[in-house]
Design an enzyme around this catalytic site. Structure first.
Site, PDB file in Angstrom:
ATOM      1  N   GLN A   1     -10.472 -12.221   3.641  1.00  0.00           N
ATOM      2  CA  GLN A   1     -10.777 -10.852   3.198  1.00  0.00           C
ATOM      3  C   GLN A   1     -11.202 -10.878   1.727  1.00  0.00           C
ATOM      4  O   GLN A   1     -10.396 -10.673   0.831  1.00  0.00           O
ATOM      5  CB  GLN A   1      -9.549  -9.961   3.415  1.00  0.00           C
ATOM      6  CG  GLN A   1      -9.863  -8.478   3.367  1.00  0.00           C
ATOM      7  CD  GLN A   1      -8.667  -7.621   3.737  1.00  0.00           C
ATOM      8  OE1 GLN A   1      -8.224  -6.814   2.932  1.00  0.00           O
ATOM      9  NE2 GLN A   1      -8.135  -7.795   4.933  1.00  0.00           N
TER      10      GLN A   1
ATOM     11  N   TYR B   1       0.843  -1.195   0.000  1.00  0.00           N
ATOM     12  CA  TYR B   1       0.000   0.000   0.000  1.00  0.00           C
ATOM     13  C   TYR B   1       0.883   1.252   0.000  1.00  0.00           C
ATOM     14  O   TYR B   1       1.743   1.418   0.877  1.00  0.00           O
ATOM     15  CB  TYR B   1      -0.917   0.037   1.218  1.00  0.00           C
ATOM     16  CG  TYR B   1      -2.090  -0.918   1.185  1.00  0.00           C
ATOM     17  CD1 TYR B   1      -2.411  -1.663   0.047  1.00  0.00           C
ATOM     18  CD2 TYR B   1      -2.899  -1.088   2.306  1.00  0.00           C
ATOM     19  CE1 TYR B   1      -3.477  -2.531   0.036  1.00  0.00           C
ATOM     20  CE2 TYR B   1      -3.982  -1.951   2.298  1.00  0.00           C
ATOM     21  CZ  TYR B   1      -4.266  -2.676   1.160  1.00  0.00           C
ATOM     22  OH  TYR B   1      -5.333  -3.539   1.148  1.00  0.00           O
TER      23      TYR B   1
ATOM     24  N   LEU C   1     -21.315   3.346  -4.412  1.00  0.00           N
ATOM     25  CA  LEU C   1     -22.515   3.278  -3.587  1.00  0.00           C
ATOM     26  C   LEU C   1     -22.643   4.446  -2.615  1.00  0.00           C
ATOM     27  O   LEU C   1     -23.596   4.511  -1.847  1.00  0.00           O
ATOM     28  CB  LEU C   1     -22.538   1.949  -2.820  1.00  0.00           C
ATOM     29  CG  LEU C   1     -22.551   0.712  -3.725  1.00  0.00           C
ATOM     30  CD1 LEU C   1     -22.393  -0.556  -2.907  1.00  0.00           C
ATOM     31  CD2 LEU C   1     -23.814   0.655  -4.566  1.00  0.00           C
TER      32      LEU C   1
ATOM     33  N   LEU D   1     -18.326   0.085  -0.130  1.00  0.00           N
ATOM     34  CA  LEU D   1     -18.908   1.166  -0.928  1.00  0.00           C
ATOM     35  C   LEU D   1     -18.678   0.988  -2.431  1.00  0.00           C
ATOM     36  O   LEU D   1     -19.018   1.874  -3.211  1.00  0.00           O
ATOM     37  CB  LEU D   1     -18.332   2.523  -0.493  1.00  0.00           C
ATOM     38  CG  LEU D   1     -18.664   2.973   0.927  1.00  0.00           C
ATOM     39  CD1 LEU D   1     -18.080   4.347   1.201  1.00  0.00           C
ATOM     40  CD2 LEU D   1     -20.165   2.977   1.171  1.00  0.00           C
TER      41      LEU D   1
ATOM     42  N   GLY E   1     -16.607   3.613  -4.018  1.00  0.00           N
ATOM     43  CA  GLY E   1     -17.280   4.908  -3.940  1.00  0.00           C
ATOM     44  C   GLY E   1     -18.568   4.967  -4.740  1.00  0.00           C
ATOM     45  O   GLY E   1     -19.349   5.908  -4.585  1.00  0.00           O
TER      46      GLY E   1
END
Length: 311
Positions: free
Chosen positions: A166, A53, A202, A197, A200
């Site tokens: 996950q 990340y 949703l 989401l 994004g």
């Protein structure tokens, strides 16, 4: 029975986690700190990151923020995105712990399935990590159900368990309902799904042509959510949200947490203001009628046997 995952001082993880993929990228140090503190204030103690990340900045920032609270937090990171060979896992996990400034982590995930590396080699390495006190729980991310069960079998020969998975899961990405969720319930594995989401989608942010964000700017997300019915479902979700006076992000997150398998969704955002509607889902009580109404906005995937009459 689902396995119990606790922090070093015995604090059990709550029903939600926070994912730090934006730390050091779209979220600078101040924005990251704001989201971390807002998550703590909302009762979240489970924080998720990964080796790759934001070129390591996510782990570095999380490590600094988590340090004063370490004993009551569950810290998860991931390795093995490129491959799951012993040398890679060892070198990358050493770097993870250096960035986090932690001797150990609570959960170490295999970031994705590596078909080119023998699982025996991978789990010999994870067994060594556990015997050295470097990890407390093993997880897998982005694995298909058959891949999880293959890992479960190999892990068992080394006296290890897969404690948490996950998968991706949200109102327009429901494939996990077919085999992953039933498998996890049967095996007692905790489910911590990401992207509640839908990148994004949703949240209602893409309802105007001038909207910007990952679905517009990132080709992977554009492909993942570039299906017309998904955008119609997002628009219908926003309509229902307006009708009942709730932010669509709150409804989307609460829906993802409401599944009978008892998932623990991972929340994320770019700043505290953007995160607030997702955090509001923690205290939102979604009844059966609303859950069914929202579920009807997207196709329910057929059962694994494809015998619709038995669904």
């Amino acid at each position: 029975m689902t396995r119990l995952i606790q922090s070093p001082d015995g604090t059990s993880i709550g029903r939600f986690a926070f994912g730090t993929m934006q730390f050091g990228g779209n979220a600078d140090e101040n924005a990251s700190a704001g989201m971390f503190e807002a998550s703590l204030a909302a009762g979240i103690t489970h924080f998720d990151t990964a080796y790759n990340y934001t070129d390591g900045r996510s782990e570095q920032i999380l490590g600094r923020l988590a340090a004063p609270h370490r004993d009551r937090l569950v810290i998860a990171t991931k390795v093995g995105y490129d491959n799951a060979r012993a040398t890679t896992l060892r070198s990358h996990f050493d770097i993870c712990r250096q960035r986090l400034d932690m001797d150990s982590v609570d959960i170490l995930y295999l970031h994705r399935f590596d078909a080119q590396t023998d699982l025996g080699e991978t789990f010999d390495t994870l067994a060594a990590f556990k015997s050295e006190g470097l990890i407390r729980h093993i997880g897998v991310s982005n694995f298909a159900a058959w891949q999880v069960m293959k890992a479960v079998a190999v892990a068992a020969t080394r006296d290890l368990t897969i404690d948490i998975i996950q998968p991706m899961y949200n109102l327009v990405k429901r494939q996990a309902e077919v085999e992953i969720f039933p498998m996890a319930r049967d095996q007692g594995i905790v489910i911590a799904p990401y992207s509640p989401l839908g990148g994004g989608l949703l949240s209602g942010k893409y309802s105007t042509p001038e909207a910007s964000g990952r679905i517009v700017n990132d080709s992977h997300y554009a492909t993942r959510y570039g299906v017309d019915w998904m955008h119609r479902a997002a628009a219908d979700l926003s309509d229902i949200a307006r009708e009942i006076g709730i932010h669509p992000a709150t409804l989307a997150v609460a829906w993802a947490a409401r599944h009978p398998a008892g998932p623990f969704p991972i929340l994320s955002a770019r700043n505290a203001d953007q995160l607030a509607p997702s955090l509001a889902a923690i205290d939102f009580d979604m009844d059966d009628a609303l859950y069914a109404r929202l579920s009807a906005l997207s196709p329910t995937p057929p059962p694994a046997t494809d015998r619709l009459e038995e669904a």
